[in-house]
Scaffold this motif. Structure first.
Motif, short mmCIF file in Angstrom:
data_model
loop_
_atom_site.label_atom_id
_atom_site.label_comp_id
_atom_site.label_asym_id
_atom_site.label_seq_id
_atom_site.Cartn_x
_atom_site.Cartn_y
_atom_site.Cartn_z
N LYS A 61 0.84 -1.19 0.00
CA LYS A 61 0.00 0.00 0.00
C LYS A 61 0.87 1.24 0.00
O LYS A 61 2.10 1.15 0.10
N ALA A 62 0.24 2.39 -0.07
CA ALA A 62 0.94 3.66 -0.13
C ALA A 62 1.75 3.90 1.15
O ALA A 62 1.38 3.46 2.24
N TRP A 63 2.85 4.62 0.99
CA TRP A 63 3.74 4.96 2.11
C TRP A 63 2.98 5.61 3.25
O TRP A 63 3.18 5.27 4.41
N ASP A 64 2.08 6.52 2.94
CA ASP A 64 1.36 7.22 4.01
C ASP A 64 0.33 6.34 4.71
O ASP A 64 -0.22 6.73 5.73
N GLN A 65 0.10 5.14 4.22
CA GLN A 65 -0.81 4.18 4.87
C GLN A 65 -0.05 3.07 5.59
O GLN A 65 -0.66 2.11 6.08
N ARG A 69 -3.26 -0.10 10.78
CA ARG A 69 -3.32 -1.44 11.37
C ARG A 69 -4.61 -2.18 11.01
O ARG A 69 -4.84 -3.30 11.45
N GLU A 70 -5.45 -1.58 10.18
CA GLU A 70 -6.70 -2.22 9.75
C GLU A 70 -6.45 -3.28 8.68
O GLU A 70 -7.15 -4.26 8.59
N LYS A 71 -5.46 -3.04 7.83
CA LYS A 71 -5.15 -3.96 6.73
C LYS A 71 -3.84 -4.67 7.03
O LYS A 71 -2.81 -4.04 7.21
N PHE A 72 -3.90 -6.00 7.09
CA PHE A 72 -2.71 -6.81 7.36
C PHE A 72 -2.96 -8.22 6.87
O PHE A 72 -4.07 -8.59 6.49
N VAL A 73 -1.90 -9.01 6.86
CA VAL A 73 -2.00 -10.43 6.58
C VAL A 73 -1.43 -11.17 7.78
O VAL A 73 -0.44 -10.72 8.38
N GLU A 74 -2.08 -12.25 8.15
CA GLU A 74 -1.61 -13.07 9.26
C GLU A 74 -1.41 -14.49 8.76
O GLU A 74 -2.21 -15.00 7.96
N SER A 75 -0.32 -15.11 9.22
CA SER A 75 -0.05 -16.48 8.81
C SER A 75 -1.05 -17.43 9.45
O SER A 75 -1.70 -17.12 10.45
N ASP A 76 -1.17 -18.61 8.86
CA ASP A 76 -2.18 -19.56 9.29
C ASP A 76 -1.59 -20.67 10.18
O ASP A 76 -1.70 -20.62 11.39
#
Length: 190
Positions: A61-65, A69-76
């Motif tokens: 995503k953009a540097w300023d974003q 902490r709303e957008k992330f990926v978590e391992s399974d």
């Protein structure tokens, strides 16, 4: 590059290793430096071992974003994540391939504000069409969360030259050329 619940710069193209010195670049300028995320074919981006399908693309995503902490990926299943980003050159890398020698490995540090940059070996990341990022471990938790991966470098369109078929005649073969009449001439010079 980033991983383990925090963000980092570096990655594809030109990493200059500014060590996260905040004062070196204006925020708007830094945002432009990390604009390669816009060139990723997100429809073809693949993240292996993500707990929720499609979340892997959210961290580009953009540097300023970067601190969002709303957008992330978590391992399974464990702490590993493997991102296959269409733009280094094993298009569909799997966990079976991670034993290969990487083009570059980083020892990551905690970085909740996504300020650290990791310098890349520029020669290894020139003319990259596909990049794979393997997050092999984290800081001791069962799963890994990644909020931001910043890719810095220059983008240039791939130049495709269609095959051109040409015939070149090194010396003329008279049998290949139509000649109506051949009149031998002899000239004498006195």
């Amino acid at each position: 590059m980033s991983g383990h619940g925090h963000g980092h710069g570096g990655g594809g193209g030109h990493g200059h290793g500014h060590g996260g010195c905040e004062g070196e670049h204006e925020p708007a300028e830094r945002g432009l430096e990390y604009a390669l995320y816009q060139r990723i074919d997100t429809e073809k981006l693949q993240c292996l071992n993500e707990s929720r399908e499609g979340d892997g693309k959210l961290v580009f995503k953009a540097w300023d974003q970067r601190t969002d902490r709303e957008k992330f990926v978590e391992s399974d299943a464990d702490e590993e994540l493997l991102f296959n980003i269409p733009y280094k050159n094993i298009p569909h890398m799997s966990f079976d391939d991670v034993g290969r020698e990487p083009d570059q490995a980083f020892r990551l540090n905690r970085d909740p504000q996504a300020q650290l940059e990791y310098p890349t070996k520029i020669a290894r990341f020139t003319n990259v069409n596909h990049l794979s990022i393997h997050v092999s471990k984290n800081f001791g938790t069962e799963t890994t969360r990644v909020y931001y991966i910043g890719l810095r470098g220059e983008f240039s369109e791939a130049y495709r030259h269609e095959v051109t078929i040409c015939n070149y005649e090194a010396s003329a073969n008279p049998a290949d050329h139509k000649v109506d009449t051949f009149i031998p001439q002899t000239n004498f010079i006195s």
